[in-house]
Design a protein around this motif. Structure first.
Motif, short mmCIF file in Angstrom:
data_model
loop_
_atom_site.label_atom_id
_atom_site.label_comp_id
_atom_site.label_asym_id
_atom_site.label_seq_id
_atom_site.Cartn_x
_atom_site.Cartn_y
_atom_site.Cartn_z
N ALA A 250 0.82 -1.22 0.00
CA ALA A 250 0.00 0.00 0.00
C ALA A 250 0.86 1.27 0.00
N PRO A 251 1.86 1.39 0.91
CA PRO A 251 2.66 2.63 0.87
C PRO A 251 3.49 2.78 -0.40
N ILE A 252 3.95 1.66 -0.98
CA ILE A 252 4.70 1.77 -2.25
C ILE A 252 3.80 2.30 -3.35
N ARG A 253 2.57 1.77 -3.40
CA ARG A 253 1.65 2.24 -4.43
C ARG A 253 1.35 3.73 -4.26
N GLU A 254 1.17 4.15 -3.00
CA GLU A 254 0.89 5.56 -2.72
C GLU A 254 2.09 6.43 -3.11
N THR A 255 3.29 5.93 -2.86
CA THR A 255 4.50 6.70 -3.19
C THR A 255 4.73 6.76 -4.69
N LEU A 256 4.41 5.68 -5.39
CA LEU A 256 4.65 5.62 -6.83
C LEU A 256 3.89 6.69 -7.60
N VAL A 257 2.77 7.12 -7.11
CA VAL A 257 1.96 8.06 -7.88
C VAL A 257 2.24 9.51 -7.52
N ILE A 258 3.34 9.76 -6.75
CA ILE A 258 3.78 11.14 -6.55
C ILE A 258 4.30 11.65 -7.90
N PRO A 259 3.72 12.71 -8.46
CA PRO A 259 4.06 13.10 -9.84
C PRO A 259 5.50 13.53 -10.05
N GLU A 260 6.06 14.29 -9.11
CA GLU A 260 7.40 14.85 -9.32
C GLU A 260 8.47 13.81 -9.03
N LYS A 261 9.40 13.64 -9.95
CA LYS A 261 10.39 12.57 -9.86
C LYS A 261 11.24 12.67 -8.60
N THR A 262 11.81 13.85 -8.33
CA THR A 262 12.72 13.97 -7.19
C THR A 262 12.00 13.69 -5.87
N LYS A 263 10.77 14.18 -5.73
CA LYS A 263 9.99 13.91 -4.52
C LYS A 263 9.63 12.43 -4.43
N ARG A 264 9.29 11.84 -5.57
CA ARG A 264 8.93 10.41 -5.58
C ARG A 264 10.12 9.55 -5.18
N TYR A 265 11.28 9.87 -5.76
CA TYR A 265 12.47 9.07 -5.46
C TYR A 265 12.87 9.22 -3.99
N PRO A 381 26.05 14.05 -14.35
CA PRO A 381 25.36 13.36 -13.25
C PRO A 381 24.27 14.20 -12.59
N TYR A 382 24.42 15.54 -12.59
CA TYR A 382 23.40 16.36 -11.93
C TYR A 382 22.04 16.26 -12.61
N SER A 383 22.03 15.81 -13.87
CA SER A 383 20.76 15.74 -14.62
C SER A 383 19.80 14.72 -14.01
N VAL A 384 20.33 13.80 -13.22
CA VAL A 384 19.47 12.82 -12.53
C VAL A 384 19.72 12.87 -11.02
N GLY A 385 20.26 14.01 -10.55
CA GLY A 385 20.44 14.20 -9.12
C GLY A 385 21.47 13.30 -8.49
N GLU A 386 22.51 12.94 -9.26
CA GLU A 386 23.54 12.04 -8.74
C GLU A 386 24.87 12.75 -8.59
N VAL A 387 25.73 12.14 -7.78
CA VAL A 387 27.12 12.59 -7.64
C VAL A 387 27.98 11.50 -8.27
N LYS A 388 28.75 11.87 -9.28
CA LYS A 388 29.54 10.87 -10.00
C LYS A 388 30.77 11.54 -10.57
N ARG A 389 31.84 10.77 -10.68
CA ARG A 389 33.07 11.31 -11.24
C ARG A 389 32.86 11.67 -12.71
N MET A 390 33.29 12.87 -13.09
CA MET A 390 33.18 13.31 -14.47
C MET A 390 34.35 12.79 -15.28
N GLY A 391 34.08 12.30 -16.47
CA GLY A 391 35.14 11.81 -17.35
C GLY A 391 34.77 12.04 -18.80
N GLY A 392 35.37 11.25 -19.67
CA GLY A 392 35.04 11.35 -21.09
C GLY A 392 33.67 10.76 -21.36
N PRO A 393 33.24 10.81 -22.63
CA PRO A 393 31.92 10.27 -22.96
C PRO A 393 31.83 8.78 -22.69
N SER A 394 30.73 8.36 -22.09
CA SER A 394 30.49 6.94 -21.82
C SER A 394 29.95 6.26 -23.07
#
Length: 699
Positions: A250-265, A381-394
């Motif tokens: 029940a709480p997972i289903r309720e959380t899943l329908v939070i529209p905004e991605k960052t708040k949902r995550y 990495p900031y485009s998905v709210g992550e912290v990651k080492r910056m390098g060449g193209p993946s």
């Protein structure tokens, strides 16, 4: 024991050989088509790795010796990062085979494809993927294959399998199709404004045509295959699963329908952490198992939302596109720019125009290539709210850039009509589903903002799928969550008139023709909707390019005069470029292109070149310089690299007994061209100039 199996494909023999080389690998084959040969090996470790994903790595390497050449770099060997072609081909191999390993298979596995010979006609990419499937099929590694891959091209209205590389340029459809006995598993490629019906026909023509290659692998397995190693997925603690489901559904289903991605995550992270903490006493040390069970439950509930409740996470209809905004011309100095926002996916497209010297030089098995169009995709990495080492193209960056390149290059103006080198850069600012298609849209708008006369606007959309038994739901403009929990990622880009690029990956074993037909039809509706919004922001390319873009001026000179422009060791052309702040490119045909950042600088360079290459005209008068004196006359240079003879009788309007009495080397002398003979020798006269100045006629 050495085994060789063969099949005729489009009039040429394709063979797969096993048991001759690389016998210590878990599986190895040599695939040959024409004189192109690829060795593919696969090895899977026997010790399980602690991981929550399949530890599969795929490497594709092109050895320059395969084309009979020595590498052009300083070290004269293949070094450094894989080329773009190698990376894209490695992804082509990885994507269709990855879903065919058993769920929860955690043994490190490596596929290596090595091009040993290349005949300049048959591309090794499809052979490498075929070899990967064959090597896995005959090995002891659990694998739900075989599958096969072919290239399909339409040339002069006829569909062809595995066309030669020179034939690609004549095709209006060029796609790679991977499939199993009963369905399609992957599609990659593009077309020149091709209809959905024609593209679907090409895909399933490819699927029918790859069936003999699957039979070939089955035949090889019968004679050379080994028994598959036993693999039993780890048993689930059903009590733990039931306990978590009762507490968390029940709480997972309720959380899943939070529209905004960052708040949902954030809410989902906190919820899972709390649920696992509540189990700490009873399941101490098994937190990883609990998190895995919660992730599986989240995926199941996400799919049930669609299949049973008929709704998506953000409440949209299945065919509804997220809100879109488009802004063009947002950066003052780049030559074109546009910001494309679709829901929580936001991409900046930036255009830079350059001269021919800015073309990308690439060393390939087919030789050296010069590319006047580049598209570079960046996913920070900031485009998905992550912290990651910056390098060449993946690999992902290169793959998404390659897809976007195919989508856009079909609508670019012909080089003859637009002589600029074009570079587009995609900067992903936010990502929640299909930043590659956002790249297509933002970069198209950037081209239009920069005044590039494109043939038509192009847009892209990502389609998804949720399938359980006979129930099939196709989703338009999928979110990142829908990509993760769904069964398909199908990207389609095109104009109003047809498809320019597409890419399809699935997580189930195969797709039917009916599902693909519905997905393409639904994608077209979505694409047209996006194009309407883009055209409302910028209907057509601007009439003029940016004032900060270089001006390119083209003139034609006599090819015999090229050496005058270049000069000894390039001294003259470097001087022109330095003095006028321009770039000058001279082609063997005598075409000269001058790239300048102002019209004045460009005109100055053109004048210098014209002065160097001007052809003398009979009857014209020139201010010359005496370069040599002889008993019979003086040689006068009338323009750089061009001189003629003033006979002693033509030095003055009176009789001259000694040339040095009239002129000396280095003197300036005004002369008239009397004649240019067939050998190019020029007869000059100073006497004629004097007579004209005195108002007389004749010589």
């Amino acid at each position: 024991m050495e085994i060789l199996v063969k099949e005729e494909i489009d009039g040429k023999t394709l063979s797969i050989q096993a048991g001759k080389v690389a016998k210590q690998a878990s599986g190895s084959v040599v695939v040959q088509y024409g004189d192109t040969i690829v060795l593919v090996t696969v090895v899977s470790a026997h010790a399980e790795r602690q991981s929550n994903f399949l530890p599969l790595s795929v490497e594709y390497q092109e050895k320059i010796y395969a084309a009979g050449r020595i590498p052009g770099n300083y070290f004269r060997r293949e070094i450094g990062r894989p080329s773009e072609k190698e990376t894209l081909t490695a992804r082509l191999i990885d994507r269709p085979i990855r879903p065919l390993f058993p769920k929860d298979y955690r043994y490190e596995t490596q596929v290596i494809a090595t091009v040993l010979s290349m005949d300049q006609e048959n591309d090794p990419d499809t052979l490498a993927m075929l070899g990967a499937s064959a090597a896995l099929t005959i090995s002891d590694i659990p694998f739900a294959g075989p599958i096969a891959m072919v290239r399909v091209a339409r040339i002069d209205g006829q569909l062809r399998i595995n066309p030669t590389i020179p034939q690609w340029e004549k095709s209006d459809i060029n796609i790679i199709v991977a499939g199993s006995k009963t369905g399609v598993v992957m599609v990659e490629g593009g077309g020149n404004l091709v209809s959905e019906a024609d593209m679907l026909e090409a895909i399933f023509f490819g699927h029918r045509s790859l069936q003999p290659l699957i039979d070939l692998q089955l035949k090889l397995q019968e004679t050379h295959g080994v028994e598959k190693r036993p693999f039993q997925p780890p048993a689930k603690d059903e009590a733990l699963v039931d306990k978590l489901e009762a507490a968390a559904a029940a709480p997972i289903r309720e959380t899943l329908v939070i529209p905004e991605k960052t708040k949902r995550y954030a809410a989902m992270r906190n919820l899972k952490a709390q649920l696992v903490e509540n189990l700490a006493d009873e399941y101490e040390g098994r937190e990883g198992e609990a998190y895995d069970a919660l992730s599986s439950l989240q995926k199941k509930i996400s799919r049930d939302l669609i299949l049973k409740e008929g709704r998506r996470i953000d409440g949209r209809r299945f065919d509804e596109i997220r809100p879109i905004t488009c802004e063009a011309g947002i950066l003052p100095r780049p030559h074109g720019s546009a910001l494309f926002t679709r829901g929580e996916t936001q991409v900046l497209g930036v255009l830079t125009l350059g001269s021919g010297q800015d073309e990308q030089r690439v060393e390939t098995l087919s030789g050296e290539e010069f590319r006047p169009f580049m598209l570079h995709y960046n996913f920070p990495p900031y485009s998905v709210g992550e912290v990651k080492r910056m390098g060449g193209p993946s690999r992902r960056d290169i793959g998404h850039g390659g897809l976007s390149t195919r989508a856009i290059e079909k609508i670019l103006p012909d080089k003859e009509n637009f002589e600029y080198t074009i570079r587009l850069v995609s900067e992903v600012f936010e990502s929640n589903g299909s930043s590659s298609m956002g790249t297509v849209c933002s970069c198209c708008l950037a081209l239009m903002d920069g005044g590039v006369p494109i043939k038509a606007p192009v847009a892209g959309i990502a389609m998804g799928l949720v399938k359980e038994g006979d129930q099939v739901i196709i989703l338009s403009d999928i979110l990142g969550d829908e990509d993760h929990t769904g069964d398909m990622d199908f990207k389609v880009a095109g104009t109003r008139d047809g498809i320019t690029a597409l890419q399809m990956d699935i997580k189930i074993l195969e797709l039917s023709k009916d599902i693909m037909e519905k997905a393409l039809a639904q994608a077209k509706i979505g694409r047209l909707h996006i194009l309407e919004i883009m055209e409302a922001a910028l209907k057509e390319p601007r009439q003029e390019i940016s004032p900060f873009a270089p001006t390119i001026i083209t003139i034609q000179i006599n090819p015999d005069k090229i050496r005058e422009v270049i000069g000894p060791g390039g001294k003259v052309i470097r001087g022109i470029q330095s003095e006028t702040n321009t770039n000058v490119a001279v082609e063997d045909s005598g075409q000269v292109k001058v790239a300048a950042f102002s019209k004045e600088e460009g005109d100055a360079a053109i004048k210098m070149i014209e002065d160097l290459t001007r052809e003398p005209e009979v009857g014209a008068i020139y201010d010359g310089t005496v370069v040599k004196i002889t008993d019979f006359g003086a040689f006068v240079q009338i323009m750089p690299g061009t001189d003629g003879l003033v006979h002693i009788s033509q030095l003055a309007n009176h009789r001259v007994t000694k040339v040095s009495d009239i002129v000396k080397e280095g003197n300036k002398l005004k002369v008239k061209v009397l004649e240019i003979n067939r050998d190019g020798k020029i007869r000059l006269s100073h006497k004629a100039v004097l007579e004209e100045e005195n108002g007389k006629t004749g010589r």
